[in-house]
Design an enzyme around this catalytic site. Structure first.
Site, short mmCIF file in Angstrom:
data_model
loop_
_atom_site.label_atom_id
_atom_site.label_comp_id
_atom_site.label_asym_id
_atom_site.label_seq_id
_atom_site.Cartn_x
_atom_site.Cartn_y
_atom_site.Cartn_z
N CYS A 113 40.46 33.47 35.27
CA CYS A 113 38.58 33.61 35.46
C CYS A 113 39.70 31.80 36.36
O CYS A 113 37.57 31.66 36.80
CB CYS A 113 38.03 33.23 34.11
SG CYS A 113 38.75 34.99 33.28
N HIS A 259 31.45 31.29 35.87
CA HIS A 259 32.38 32.44 36.02
C HIS A 259 31.36 33.36 35.12
O HIS A 259 30.95 32.72 33.57
CB HIS A 259 33.98 32.31 34.74
CG HIS A 259 34.44 33.81 34.82
ND1 HIS A 259 34.95 34.59 35.86
CD2 HIS A 259 35.13 33.53 33.43
CE1 HIS A 259 35.71 35.36 35.42
NE2 HIS A 259 35.77 34.60 33.30
N ASN A 289 32.64 42.12 35.68
CA ASN A 289 33.73 40.16 35.32
C ASN A 289 34.61 40.42 36.54
O ASN A 289 35.65 41.41 36.05
CB ASN A 289 34.05 40.29 34.19
CG ASN A 289 34.70 38.94 33.63
OD1 ASN A 289 35.22 38.69 35.44
ND2 ASN A 289 34.89 38.78 33.05
#
Length: 334
Positions: A113, A259, A289
């Site tokens: 991430c 993020h 995501n």
């Protein structure tokens, strides 16, 4: 100084909507998924489509969009936790496929991430050291291939995708100073335990964590509550460090692209850090995501819509698996 000179991204053709996903989980509702994680659909890599394939498509898109010749690239780095092979480095394969000169350096780095931010930091370092002038930073992930079919939480959150960013000695966004951090004591909170050197063979072991969620040794496991708590500790401190290292105040920051973990986490971060809603990017609806690619996808979308434009200072930040975090300020040139 180092600058971003181009950003592009690629999303796989296959789209899985919440309606399709919930055929496997009839106890859920479309509205519940959308409200909790902010995702209406996500792109999933085809069965034979790899992170390397997606990174190649993102890079070619960047070359075309910004009229960049592969011959100008003198370094390639790929952030992925789903490489095409244990070895060689997928970045080396991409150097050949993309027609980048053999005089260019190339390597993979295993990060999730926060990987986009780390890539920018390394690219800036290469340029500052005079090692490279045009660094192609690629991010690509196929987390969907690590998910158990019964894992409704992670299947609703994660999507596959890739991004390409050209970092150069000139460009449209100056890359500022970085705040980076690591806490490996939390490694077990987001992990695939088997099929690498520590445990080569699948175990088939399934346990239950403290939140009552199944934990599969052989598939991706995320301790959602632990990751959430880590984020709320790490991000506010990181933001203060970013501001201090770049000699700016929160009032000087025009926009925030963090993020895209999930909608609930992002809204909580925004509230805890007291950030204006109209300055804070949240858009997971059609991508989910995408791990290391979320920030570049977000920046590109904001540039295309005019949300980010010349003269703006934008804070970017990634956080998650590792545990790892990082951020900086991008100054979009006038």
């Amino acid at each position: 100084m180092a600058y971003i000179k181009g950003i592009s991204y690629y999303l796989p053709e296959r789209v899985v909507t919440n309606e399709e996903l919930l055929k496997d989980f009839p106890e859920w509702s479309v509205d519940k998924v959308a409200k909790k994680v902010g995702v209406n659909s996500r792109h999933l890599a085809a069965e034979n489509e790899t992170a390397g394939d997606m990174a190649e498509k993102a890079a070619r898109k960047l070359f075309e969009e910004y009229n960049v010749s592969p011959s100008d690239i003198d370094f390639v780095m790929l952030c992925t936790q789903s490489p095409d092979y244990f070895l060689p480095s997928t970045a080396c394969i991409l150097q050949h496929k993309l027609g980048i000169p053999t005089t260019a350096g190339a390597f993979d780095y295993n990060l999730g991430c926060s990987g986009c931010v780390y890539g920018l930091a390394m690219a800036k370092g290469l340029i500052a050291a005079g090692i490279a002038k045009n660094v192609l930073v690629l991010t690509a992930e196929t987390y969907s291939k690590y998910l158990h079919h019964s894992d409704k939480s992670n299947r609703s959150i994660f999507g596959d995708g890739a991004a390409a960013c050209l970092v150069s000695t000139e460009g449209f966004a100056e890359i500022g100073e970085f705040s980076l951090g690591t806490d490996g004591s939390g490694a077990d909170h987001l992990i695939v335990k088997t099929r690498a050197a520590r445990c080569k063979q699948p175990t088939g072991i399934v346990t239950e964590d403290e939140d009552g969620h199944q934990r599969f040794d052989d598939y991706l496991y995320m301790n959602g509550s632990a990751i959430f708590n880590f984020t709320l500790e790490a991000v506010p401190a990181m933001m203060k460090d970013i501001l201090a290292k770049n000699n700016v105040t929160s009032d000087d920051v025009d926009y925030y692209v963090f993020h895209q973990a999930n909608k609930f986490m992002l809204n909580t971060i925004r509230k805890v850090c007291v950030l204006p809603k109209d300055k804070f990017y949240i858009n997971l609806e059609e991508t989910g995501n995408t791990v290391s690619s979320t920030i570049m996808i977000g920046l590109k979308q904001c540039l295309e819509t005019g949300t980010i434009h010349e003269g703006m200072d934008v804070m970017i930040s990634g956080f998650g698996v590792g545990l790892s975090w990082g951020g900086t300020i991008l100054k979009f040139m006038k």
